[in-house]
Scaffold this motif. Structure first.
Motif, PDB file in Angstrom:
ATOM      1  N   ASP A 141       7.443  70.880  54.801  1.00  0.00           N
ATOM      2  CA  ASP A 141       6.272  70.022  54.586  1.00  0.00           C
ATOM      3  C   ASP A 141       6.727  68.620  54.159  1.00  0.00           C
ATOM      4  OD1 ASP A 141       3.698  69.056  54.037  1.00  0.00           O
ATOM      5  OD2 ASP A 141       3.548  70.112  52.116  1.00  0.00           O
ATOM      6  N   SER A 165       4.499  65.720  46.350  1.00  0.00           N
ATOM      7  CA  SER A 165       4.044  67.108  46.343  1.00  0.00           C
ATOM      8  C   SER A 165       4.265  67.725  47.716  1.00  0.00           C
ATOM      9  CB  SER A 165       2.547  67.138  45.991  1.00  0.00           C
ATOM     10  OG  SER A 165       2.016  68.421  46.148  1.00  0.00           O
ATOM     11  N   THR A 166       4.885  68.916  47.734  1.00  0.00           N
ATOM     12  CA  THR A 166       5.087  69.640  48.995  1.00  0.00           C
ATOM     13  C   THR A 166       4.644  71.084  48.824  1.00  0.00           C
ATOM     14  OG1 THR A 166       7.358  70.204  48.415  1.00  0.00           O
ATOM     15  CG2 THR A 166       7.039  68.195  49.722  1.00  0.00           C
ATOM     16  N   ARG A 167       4.310  71.706  49.927  1.00  0.00           N
ATOM     17  CA  ARG A 167       3.909  73.124  49.892  1.00  0.00           C
ATOM     18  C   ARG A 167       5.007  74.029  50.440  1.00  0.00           C
ATOM     19  NH1 ARG A 167      -2.589  73.138  50.931  1.00  0.00           N
ATOM     20  NH2 ARG A 167      -3.020  71.827  49.132  1.00  0.00           N
ATOM     21  N   HIS A 198       4.866  77.376  38.258  1.00  0.00           N
ATOM     22  CA  HIS A 198       3.630  78.140  38.491  1.00  0.00           C
ATOM     23  C   HIS A 198       3.273  79.035  37.302  1.00  0.00           C
ATOM     24  CE1 HIS A 198       4.275  77.567  43.105  1.00  0.00           C
ATOM     25  NE2 HIS A 198       4.205  76.428  42.447  1.00  0.00           N
ATOM     26  N   ASN A 253       5.451  73.379  39.236  1.00  0.00           N
ATOM     27  CA  ASN A 253       6.761  73.778  39.751  1.00  0.00           C
ATOM     28  C   ASN A 253       7.103  75.229  39.420  1.00  0.00           C
ATOM     29  OD1 ASN A 253       7.437  71.361  41.032  1.00  0.00           O
ATOM     30  ND2 ASN A 253       8.085  70.462  39.091  1.00  0.00           N
ATOM     31  N   ASP A 273       5.839  78.371  47.555  1.00  0.00           N
ATOM     32  CA  ASP A 273       6.933  77.399  47.530  1.00  0.00           C
ATOM     33  C   ASP A 273       6.452  75.983  47.194  1.00  0.00           C
ATOM     34  OD1 ASP A 273       8.838  79.337  48.172  1.00  0.00           O
ATOM     35  OD2 ASP A 273       8.430  79.115  50.311  1.00  0.00           O
ATOM     36  N   ALA A 274       5.205  75.843  46.802  1.00  0.00           N
ATOM     37  CA  ALA A 274       4.671  74.520  46.436  1.00  0.00           C
ATOM     38  C   ALA A 274       5.436  73.975  45.237  1.00  0.00           C
ATOM     39  CB  ALA A 274       3.180  74.626  46.120  1.00  0.00           C
ATOM     40  N   ARG A 275       5.823  72.713  45.344  1.00  0.00           N
ATOM     41  CA  ARG A 275       6.562  72.050  44.272  1.00  0.00           C
ATOM     42  C   ARG A 275       6.149  70.587  44.215  1.00  0.00           C
ATOM     43  NH1 ARG A 275       7.302  76.600  43.726  1.00  0.00           N
ATOM     44  NH2 ARG A 275       9.191  77.769  43.351  1.00  0.00           N
ATOM     45  N   ASN A 305       0.617  79.484  48.632  1.00  0.00           N
ATOM     46  CA  ASN A 305       1.716  78.525  48.807  1.00  0.00           C
ATOM     47  C   ASN A 305       2.746  78.713  47.690  1.00  0.00           C
ATOM     48  OD1 ASN A 305       0.507  76.625  50.997  1.00  0.00           O
ATOM     49  ND2 ASN A 305      -1.107  76.886  49.475  1.00  0.00           N
ATOM     50  N   PHE A 340      -1.491  78.718  44.652  1.00  0.00           N
ATOM     51  CA  PHE A 340      -0.074  79.082  44.554  1.00  0.00           C
ATOM     52  C   PHE A 340       0.204  80.454  45.160  1.00  0.00           C
ATOM     53  CE2 PHE A 340       0.091  76.108  40.685  1.00  0.00           C
ATOM     54  CZ  PHE A 340       0.374  75.021  41.488  1.00  0.00           C
ATOM     55  N   GLY A 371       4.808  66.509  52.959  1.00  0.00           N
ATOM     56  CA  GLY A 371       4.153  66.411  51.665  1.00  0.00           C
ATOM     57  C   GLY A 371       3.160  65.278  51.535  1.00  0.00           C
TER      58      GLY A 371
END
Length: 161
Positions: free
Chosen positions: A124, A118-120, A57, A55, A97-99, A95, A92, A126
């Motif tokens: 998304d 998990s989403t990018r 990163h 989250n 905004d990946a969380r 992506n 990352f 996810g």
């Protein structure tokens, strides 16, 4: 009479094998008393790692709790801490905004289980992810995962979470 004695012999052999198996199970680590405080420390270690890594990163900092000889079972990610860090550093960058939203967690001895979404990015749908981490001496030493895309439509009204 031979049939009866063979039957008794087989029964005794079965009992002997079962008794041996029971004795072996009684000595297995899975039947040793559980240390719930240590299990909770493992769960907290993995939850903190996961949030910082996936989250925030903070890849290099978060990976300090990953063993150098980390074993990875995901076929797309290499073994070892350094290759793991490199893989996700690149992911990352592509992506940002990946969380990951952890939905639930559980622990059993040295294994920590996470079920997450998990989403990018915001658009998304996810993936539903189940991660399993093995922790030893305060380090994440091994990882397995199962990943399933969240579909646009489902055959039921339940969510994947």
């Amino acid at each position: 009479m031979k049939f009866l004695s063979r039957g008794i012999g087989r029964a005794l052999l079965s009992i002997s094998l079962l008794t041996g198996a029971t004795a072996a199970l009684a000595q297995s680590p899975q039947t040793a008393p559980r240390d719930l405080a240590a299990e909770e420390r493992n769960r907290e270690l993995v939850l903190t790692f996961y949030d910082r890594f996936f989250n925030k990163h903070e890849v290099a900092e978060a990976a300090k709790v990953v063993a150098d000889d980390y074993i990875q079972h995901n076929p797309h990610v290499p073994d070892g801490k350094e290759p793991f860090v490199s893989f996700f550093t690149e992911l990352f960058k592509k992506n940002p905004d990946a969380r990951v939203r952890i939905v639930r967690s559980a622990v059993d001895r040295d294994l920590v289980y996470l079920h997450s979404h998990s989403t990018r990015g915001a658009d998304d749908r996810g993936r539903a992810v189940v991660d399993i981490f093995r922790v030893k001496d305060g380090k994440i030493v091994e990882h397995w995962d199962v990943i399933q895309a969240v579909p646009e439509k489902a055959a039921n009204d339940n969510t994947m979470f």
